[in-house]
Design an enzyme around this catalytic site. Structure first.
Site, PDB file in Angstrom:
ATOM      1  N   ALA A  74       0.929  -1.193   0.208  1.00  0.00           N
ATOM      2  CA  ALA A  74      -0.115   0.201  -0.114  1.00  0.00           C
ATOM      3  C   ALA A  74       0.834   1.429   0.040  1.00  0.00           C
ATOM      4  CB  ALA A  74      -0.950  -0.033   1.194  1.00  0.00           C
ATOM      5  N   GLY A 120       0.116  -4.999   0.945  1.00  0.00           N
ATOM      6  CA  GLY A 120      -1.048  -5.031   0.221  1.00  0.00           C
ATOM      7  C   GLY A 120      -1.152  -5.872  -1.132  1.00  0.00           C
ATOM      8  N   GLU A 123      -1.469  -9.393  -0.182  1.00  0.00           N
ATOM      9  CA  GLU A 123      -2.930  -9.535   0.061  1.00  0.00           C
ATOM     10  C   GLU A 123      -4.193  -9.424  -1.214  1.00  0.00           C
ATOM     11  OE1 GLU A 123      -3.323  -7.535   4.453  1.00  0.00           O
ATOM     12  OE2 GLU A 123      -2.603  -6.207   2.972  1.00  0.00           O
ATOM     13  N   GLU A 143       4.103  -5.443   7.305  1.00  0.00           N
ATOM     14  CA  GLU A 143       3.735  -4.442   8.038  1.00  0.00           C
ATOM     15  C   GLU A 143       4.308  -4.122   9.276  1.00  0.00           C
ATOM     16  OE1 GLU A 143       0.664  -5.559   4.824  1.00  0.00           O
ATOM     17  OE2 GLU A 143       2.133  -6.520   5.930  1.00  0.00           O
TER      18      GLU A 143
END
Length: 267
Positions: A74, A120, A123, A143
């Site tokens: 992200a 992300g 993910e 993260e």
């Protein structure tokens, strides 16, 4: 005269979408940011997922990235601004919602991981049904090194895929896993020199089969995976019954008995 189906495809800035021999191919294009996910890109991913859902030509969806990254995570600059609990929660819910839409696609989906798939990005790959990777790929959920946790489904989808202990190893350490180890963990299904080409080869094997059966098989797995065995078996029996009522079933069994390739029509 039969009506032709014309699908209106919106113009995208951060990704491209093309249909190639029944494959809906999505390429994320923020190479200057290693394809990092920001809010605008999430909006476009939601939109292109809707396009794929509505396109009768598409039988398999492939997601990949431009350049040396699949998706490197992200956008950290946007995350750094999330200092309010409620705003951060909403950011996570938006990402989860988009990835849930990808997971719910009515056709099989493949992540072609051509480089970094971190945070992300991993993910997003986990939201796809299958994952293939190039030998240069690196996967991970780093993260905790930023003082946060995976928020787009990583803490839930990863343990379901590779098991709790292995998932916590990756989440707690935040380490980057090379393609060969990812294959041994069950994190990816196949590896090859070129991720997109490997994904196309996998898709070609899928496309030989009945599209209705593929959709029902995906539904059976998705609906049953979090139920007890007996409830899940009842779902399987229901969907098996639906499959046996299709023209594809008649064509598939007839083709087998006649020793010829089946010509499925998705009916």
């Amino acid at each position: 005269m039969a009506e032709t189906f014309e699908l209106e495809v919106p113009e995208f800035e951060l990704l491209t979408y093309r249909v190639e021999e029944n494959l809906g191919i999505v390429t994320i294009r923020r190479p200057q940011a290693l394809n990092a996910l920001n809010q605008d890109l999430l909006i476009e991913l939601a939109a292109v997922t809707e396009v794929i859902t509505q396109d009768p030509e598409v039988k398999v969806a492939i997601f990949t990235g431009e350049g040396k990254a699949f998706v490197a995570g992200a956008d950290i600059s946007q995350i750094a601004d999330l200092q309010d609990v409620f705003a951060a929660r909403e950011f996570a819910i938006v990402g989860q919602s988009v990835f849930n839409e990808i997971a719910a696609l009515p056709v099989p989906s493949i992540a072609a991981i051509n480089g970094f798939a971190l945070g992300g990005g991993l993910e997003l790959a986990l939201a796809c049904d299958l994952r293939v990777a190039s030998h240069k790929a690196k996967l991970g959920l780093p993260e905790v090194g930023l003082g946060i946790i995976p928020g787009f489904g990583g803490t839930q989808r990863l343990p379901r895929l590779i098991g709790r202990g292995r998932a916590l190893d990756l989440i707690f350490t935040g380490r980057h896993v090379p393609a060969e180890e990812a294959l041994s963990l069950g994190l990816v299904n196949r590896i090859g020199e070129d991720a997109l080409q490997t994904a196309k080869e996998l898709a070609a094997a899928i496309l030989k089969n009945g599209p209705v059966a593929l959709a029902l098989a995906k539904e059976a797995v998705g609906r049953g995976e979090n139920l007890d065995l007996q409830e899940a078996l009842e779902i399987e029996a229901d969907l098996f019954g639906l499959a046996c009522a299709t023209q594809d079933m008649r064509e598939g069994t007839r083709a087998f008995l006649e020793k010829r390739p089946a010509q499925f029509k998705g009916e």
